[in-house]
Structures are given as C-alpha cells and as structure tokens.
Design an enzyme around this catalytic site. Structure first.
Site, PDB file in Angstrom:
ATOM      1  N   ARG A 147       0.854  -1.179   0.000  1.00  0.00           N
ATOM      2  CA  ARG A 147       0.000   0.000   0.000  1.00  0.00           C
ATOM      3  C   ARG A 147       0.891   1.229   0.000  1.00  0.00           C
ATOM      4  O   ARG A 147       1.919   1.276   0.686  1.00  0.00           O
ATOM      5  CB  ARG A 147      -0.939   0.022   1.224  1.00  0.00           C
ATOM      6  CG  ARG A 147      -2.083  -0.983   1.169  1.00  0.00           C
ATOM      7  CD  ARG A 147      -3.066  -0.655   0.062  1.00  0.00           C
ATOM      8  NE  ARG A 147      -4.220  -1.546   0.022  1.00  0.00           N
ATOM      9  CZ  ARG A 147      -4.284  -2.664  -0.690  1.00  0.00           C
ATOM     10  NH1 ARG A 147      -3.238  -3.041  -1.420  1.00  0.00           N
ATOM     11  NH2 ARG A 147      -5.374  -3.408  -0.692  1.00  0.00           N
ATOM     12  N   ASP A 155       4.496  -0.151  -7.150  1.00  0.00           N
ATOM     13  CA  ASP A 155       3.219  -0.428  -7.801  1.00  0.00           C
ATOM     14  C   ASP A 155       2.091   0.316  -7.111  1.00  0.00           C
ATOM     15  O   ASP A 155       0.977   0.373  -7.621  1.00  0.00           O
ATOM     16  CB  ASP A 155       2.929  -1.935  -7.788  1.00  0.00           C
ATOM     17  CG  ASP A 155       1.677  -2.283  -8.563  1.00  0.00           C
ATOM     18  OD1 ASP A 155       1.585  -1.875  -9.739  1.00  0.00           O
ATOM     19  OD2 ASP A 155       0.785  -2.951  -8.003  1.00  0.00           O
ATOM     20  N   GLU A 163      -2.485   7.922  -4.622  1.00  0.00           N
ATOM     21  CA  GLU A 163      -2.798   7.398  -5.958  1.00  0.00           C
ATOM     22  C   GLU A 163      -4.278   7.508  -6.319  1.00  0.00           C
ATOM     23  O   GLU A 163      -4.651   7.453  -7.487  1.00  0.00           O
ATOM     24  CB  GLU A 163      -2.385   5.934  -6.076  1.00  0.00           C
ATOM     25  CG  GLU A 163      -3.213   4.992  -5.206  1.00  0.00           C
ATOM     26  CD  GLU A 163      -2.699   3.556  -5.234  1.00  0.00           C
ATOM     27  OE1 GLU A 163      -3.515   2.668  -5.487  1.00  0.00           O
ATOM     28  OE2 GLU A 163      -1.503   3.338  -5.017  1.00  0.00           O
TER      29      GLU A 163
END
Length: 347
Positions: free
Chosen positions: A256, A280, A285
């Site tokens: 996360r 990632d 985000e």
C-alpha cells in the site's frame, strides 16, 4: 481464516467447492456488485448462476447516490479502487445492507469500525498470492538491472550500455517486511536466486531469518513491503528509517502506498542515499491510478517527481491484475456473501 478460505476449504481437501455445486443446491441470493468493470462483469455473469446468485451489476463505484440499488439485498460487493465514505456506509445501512465484501485483501479504503457501528460486517477476499509475488520479483529484477533507463534509451535508439552495471540477486540481501501469504510467496521465489533473505513480521510464518525492522533495513540491499496498512504501519519507512538503509539500497512496494513517507522517499532518492525504487502503489494514488490522465494535470508533485527519476519504476497498482487472481477475487467475493447469508438467515 477468511470466509472465502472456509468456503473453498473442501475443494482444497479434495471435496466439493461452492463453484462446483448446481444452482439447485444453493438458494438464489441477490447481491449488488458495485464498481464492476467489463472484465469483472464477464466473470460475475459466468459464476453467479453456478453459485445461485442473482447479481445486480453497477459500473459506478458505490456512493450515496446509487446506494438505493442495494435495496432488497443484504450483501454488496465493492471495488478497492475508490474510498468508501462513511456517508455511503450510512446510506447502505439505510438500504438494508448488512455485509460489504471488498474485492481486495486490504480494508484501508473502508472505515471498518464505523461500519460495525452501523451493523455492517466488512469482509475481504483471498486471491492467488502468486500474482503479486511474481510482479514483485519482476520489479526487483528490473530495479537492479536499470531496466527503466535501458528501455528508455533503446526506445530512443540509443543502444549504448548503461553507465552503471547491473547487480545479481545472489550477491544481495533482500529484506521482506510482512510475511503473510504474499510475503511468503515472495520468499519462496527469492530462494531460487540464492540470495540472503531477512524477514520481519509480528508472527513469523516461514523458515527464514527474522530480525527487527531496523536491523533488516541496515543489512538489506533490497527492501520489499508486504505488510497490511494500519495506523501502526502508516509511514513505516519514514525519514529516520530511510537514513538507516544501506547506501544504494532499493525499495520495492507492492503493498500500500502510505507504507512509505513519499516526500521522505523522494528526498532519499534525490540525495543519492537510495539506489532506486520500484513502486506499484503510491501515496495519494486515488483519483490518478485507474484513470486516463494524459490530458489532465496531476496535482501530486511527489508522484510526478518519482516518475521523472530514471531509477524509479512506477506502475498503476496492477500487481494483482492477472486472470487467475481476478477469477479468485470475483468468486471469493460471492462466496463471502453466500457464507454470510447462510450464517444469518432471517427468521
């Protein structure tokens, strides 16, 4: 064990799973499925009849405005891509919802305690840990072989070797923070490369060398994060801890975004303290990942700074996104709802 693990346990033991039962043996159950993209919708349509489910598929994320679509159904399935506000939870409660199945492992987009106060149970799903584990290994290898810079150069028809030689995993120490199903799957893959592996977890789950977090940071050439996001793990890697890391070390995050203090990470990379990062997931985000932002300004300056760095790989929260994992997610979200219904039959 999660509801989905309980429901699929007979299949793993050689018995019959819910997927293999006919609709005649499972009472028809209405479930409203929110934030359902085309790929998920196809899977829900294929699996629902086999499980005896009558699905209401909704393209948009769950909200106050569309909570009425859950009326008549005690269970809903929601996506992890959009935070679920307390006002939305209240609206779902008023619509008669008692169970929310999030199609994710993490709960950080839902206030579980607030939901519980409304009489709503929140359940997560289990899916193939191999999806994220494979992706993590890919990011690790790309980071230590300067893949981003090399690909950019090649795309521009510059075929010279990189100024910095790549490194081999067998010569490095990899620190794995969080050894749940995904962390253990990452460790299993790392063993094949012959590298030294360190791990940190409150509850050790595999045969590897466990050490305190600060020790792991001091000794690791690569640190990869697989711990849940909780108040205790928020900014687990902050300025103090980045300063503990070996000069030139790499950070990989497929867990996360807020596990990392993003501004501190940018500073550690800009100063040259860290050798690179492969991310990632990124703090902030939401509203950026999963959207086409080519013609829309992005307000997150830390994200833009990271993407401009030649030694930083950023992908849009896609490690989980494989055909196998998505199928697991869809099935287990339905199974969770059916298990809840079977334990809480009216009257």
């Amino acid at each position: 064990m999660t509801y989905s693990e309980l429901a699929t346990a007979p299949a793993r033991a050689g018995g019959q799973s819910l997927r293999s039962r006919t609709p005649a043996t499972v009472p028809a159950t209405g479930i409203t499925i929110y934030g359902c993209g085309p790929d998920e919708a196809d899977l829900f349509r294929a699996l629902a009849p086999r499980l005896g489910v009558l699905p209401t598929l909704v393209d948009e994320p769950v909200s106050e405005a569309n909570s009425h679509l859950a009326v008549g159904n005690r269970c809903v399935s929601v996506s992890h891509k959009t935070p679920i506000t307390n006002d939305t939870l209240l609206a779902l409660s008023r619509a008669g919802v008692e169970y929310v199945s999030t199609r994710s492992i993490g709960y950080n987009h839902i206030d579980v305690a607030y939901a519980a106060g409304l009489g709503i149970t929140v359940g997560n799903v289990a899916y193939s840990p191999d999806s994220v584990a494979d992706y993590t290994l890919m990011l690790i290898l790309m980071a230590i072989r300067n893949a981003k810079s090399m690909i950019r150069r090649t795309d521009a028809h510059d075929y010279r070797l990189h100024e910095t030689r790549g490194r081999e995993l067998r010569d490095l120490t990899v620190g794995v923070i969080g050894t749940g199903r995904i962390g253990v799957a990452v460790i299993d893959r790392l063993r094949g490369f012959g590298c030294r592996i360190l791990a940190n977890d409150n509850r050790p789950k595999t045969s590897v060398e466990y050490v305190p977090v600060d020790t792991l940071l001091r000794q690791s050439d690569i640190v990869t994060l697989h711990t849940p996001l909780t108040p205790a793990t928020h900014h687990l890697l902050d300025r103090r801890r980045f300063a503990l890391m070996k000069p030139g070390a790499y950070v990989v995050n497929t867990g996360r975004g807020p596990l990392l203090d993003t501004e501190a990470l940018v500073d550690a990379l800009t100063s040259g303290r860290l050798g690179g990062a492969a991310l990632d997931v990124v703090e902030g985000e939401e509203g950026v990942f999963y959207a086409d932002r080519r013609d829309t300004p992005i307000a997150s300056s830390p994200l833009l700074a990271l993407q401009e760095m030649a030694n930083v790989l950023v992908s849009p929260h896609t490690a989980y996104f494989t055909d196998h994992a998505l199928s697991d997610t869809v099935e287990n979200s339905l199974v969770n709802c059916l298990t809840f219904e079977s334990r809480n039959q009216r009257g």
